[in-house]
Write a protein that holds these residues in place. Sequence first.
Motif, short mmCIF file in Angstrom:
data_model
loop_
_atom_site.label_atom_id
_atom_site.label_comp_id
_atom_site.label_asym_id
_atom_site.label_seq_id
_atom_site.Cartn_x
_atom_site.Cartn_y
_atom_site.Cartn_z
N ALA A 104 -1.62 8.10 31.03
CA ALA A 104 -0.64 7.46 31.95
C ALA A 104 -1.32 6.74 33.05
O ALA A 104 -2.20 7.28 33.65
CB ALA A 104 0.43 8.26 32.27
N SER A 105 -0.73 5.72 33.60
CA SER A 105 -1.55 4.84 34.60
C SER A 105 -0.74 4.73 35.81
O SER A 105 0.27 4.62 35.68
CB SER A 105 -2.20 3.62 34.03
OG SER A 105 -2.75 2.78 34.77
N ASP A 106 -1.48 4.56 36.74
CA ASP A 106 -0.89 4.47 38.27
C ASP A 106 -0.66 2.82 38.40
O ASP A 106 -0.06 2.32 39.35
CB ASP A 106 -1.66 5.12 39.32
CG ASP A 106 -1.73 6.70 39.12
OD1 ASP A 106 -0.57 7.02 38.96
OD2 ASP A 106 -2.54 7.16 39.70
N SER A 107 -1.33 2.10 37.72
CA SER A 107 -1.32 0.79 37.68
C SER A 107 -0.60 0.19 36.45
O SER A 107 -0.50 0.71 35.27
CB SER A 107 -2.92 0.07 38.04
OG SER A 107 -3.36 0.25 36.74
N VAL A 108 -0.46 -1.20 36.58
CA VAL A 108 0.21 -1.59 35.49
C VAL A 108 -0.83 -2.64 34.58
O VAL A 108 -1.39 -3.14 35.03
CB VAL A 108 1.30 -2.66 35.73
CG1 VAL A 108 2.13 -3.53 34.58
CG2 VAL A 108 2.26 -2.01 36.76
N HIS A 109 -0.68 -2.30 33.25
CA HIS A 109 -1.67 -2.85 32.43
C HIS A 109 -0.98 -3.92 31.39
O HIS A 109 0.19 -3.64 30.93
CB HIS A 109 -2.22 -1.62 31.29
CG HIS A 109 -3.10 -0.79 31.82
ND1 HIS A 109 -4.45 -0.93 32.12
CD2 HIS A 109 -2.80 0.35 32.68
CE1 HIS A 109 -4.86 0.11 33.01
NE2 HIS A 109 -3.85 0.87 33.15
#
Length: 551
Positions: A104-109
Amino acid sequence: MDSDEIAELIKIGETLTVEFKAGGIDQDDLAEAVVCLANADGGILLLGVTDGGQIRGVNLDKKDYADPQRLAATISTRTEPSVTASVETVTIENNLVAVIDVPASDSVHATSKGRYLRRALDVKGKPQCLPMRPHEVLAGAAGETDFSRRKVDGLDLQDLDGNELARMRELARQGDGDRALSSLSDTELLRALNLIDLDERLTVGAVLLFGTAATIDRITPAFEIGFQELDGTEIRANEIVRIPLLRAMAHLAERVEARNTEEDVEVGLFRIPLPQYAVPTIRELIANSLVHRDYTQMGTTLVRMSRDSLTISNPGGFPPGVNTSNLISVMPRPRNPALADAFKRAGLVDRIGRGISRVFEHQLSLGRPPPDYSGSTSDSVIVRVRSGPADSDLAGYISQYRRSGEELDLQDLLTLHEVRVERRITTARAAELFQVDQSSARAKLNALVERGVLESRGETRARTYHMSAALYRQLGEPAQYVRTKGFERIQQREMILTFVEQHGSISRSEASELCQIAPLQAGNLLRRLRDRDELVMVGERRTARYTAPES
């Protein structure tokens, strides 16, 4: 992960955090599957498994897919910012499966071709990769996922309506509100609700809750509310306005409550009012439509009353993770947490997140059907509450039962409504209604048997439940108990004879499954039909089959 763990994941099927992809997909599809997981809660992507769970393996001609390091590098170059995934290969059933662990990422991909996707459930509860809306991309890039907390430059307190801020303080002072808010200044109140930052920049939520008409028109032009009253095909009332949310809540609730007729039922010395819609039902559903709507979409939050129903709709489907199959069991997930918090602290909605469950409880307690969300789509939530004549006998029983000091929870009420309408209930149907597993549903039904509310028939999977003789007496319908049991026997006879006519013969196990009764009961029923010359037994004991007599 070893092969047994992967096989177990495949057996369970696709979920919000597990996705299957065929081994021959192209790199663009691979990148989309990866960013879809990364922009949600992360998860496992199994490459070489079909959507249906068939293990076909990766395409060995695609060397990038068979080599974990090269596959990880392909993912990194095909995503922006690069997604760093852990990759390993596992052999299952002689097929090579690539196991891609996506964090899971804290930024948008996005994919290298600019596609933004996220993993979510559709309205029927099926996991899908859905395009992200522009505001979700912008909010995610800024680390903010709540659109109502998005900052708006160029606004100050003059753009807010002081009367609406005073309304918030008054609501907080009364009833179930957060009294600590009632003595705060305007700025302190906004800070307590997280609707203004340290630089005194207001948020979209501040505009929606307290904005002047001009500010709402300028900052949130997509938002409006409507009320309609229909009499057949004639429109008796049709209002469309754009006003702050707290005022909108009062405006819509007042219009529904003014038209909310009721009937009475006498239970002993008590007179029980049975309105078409419980007041908490009206207020909770209107609040939900205002708090959970998608404010980036054009459209009207609409409340419509007709002779037989109240229908409330709003733009935007259910929030992520919520659908019609888990509505009363899932933890609350507001689309606009800042708005949800403000409504809770104003005392307008249930503060512990049981609002929808309470709506179901209130309507069922009135002897009326539960709310119906089946008309909802991925683009809108639509709830219909039917009014119709109340089941006054059932409502009276529920009221009397509670006055005796006993409690009826939502599962009890759903069960009573089902057996009242359908005359019986199975474990599978109860699990569907309760939105729980079958073992939990069976435990609840058996508990109702112990309390004398239900009686059971049959064994194990063939068991069914119906209202007890005592309950029929309390409802003033003792004869119905006899009719219910008698009708079942008549129905079972007709079902067996029809089966024999169509298929030539029937066995005890087939009769048990057909009639949803225990094998011993099925055997007794077949022998009774044989003794009355309606069937002929061919064979003996376990191999016996029953055929129609020769004419």
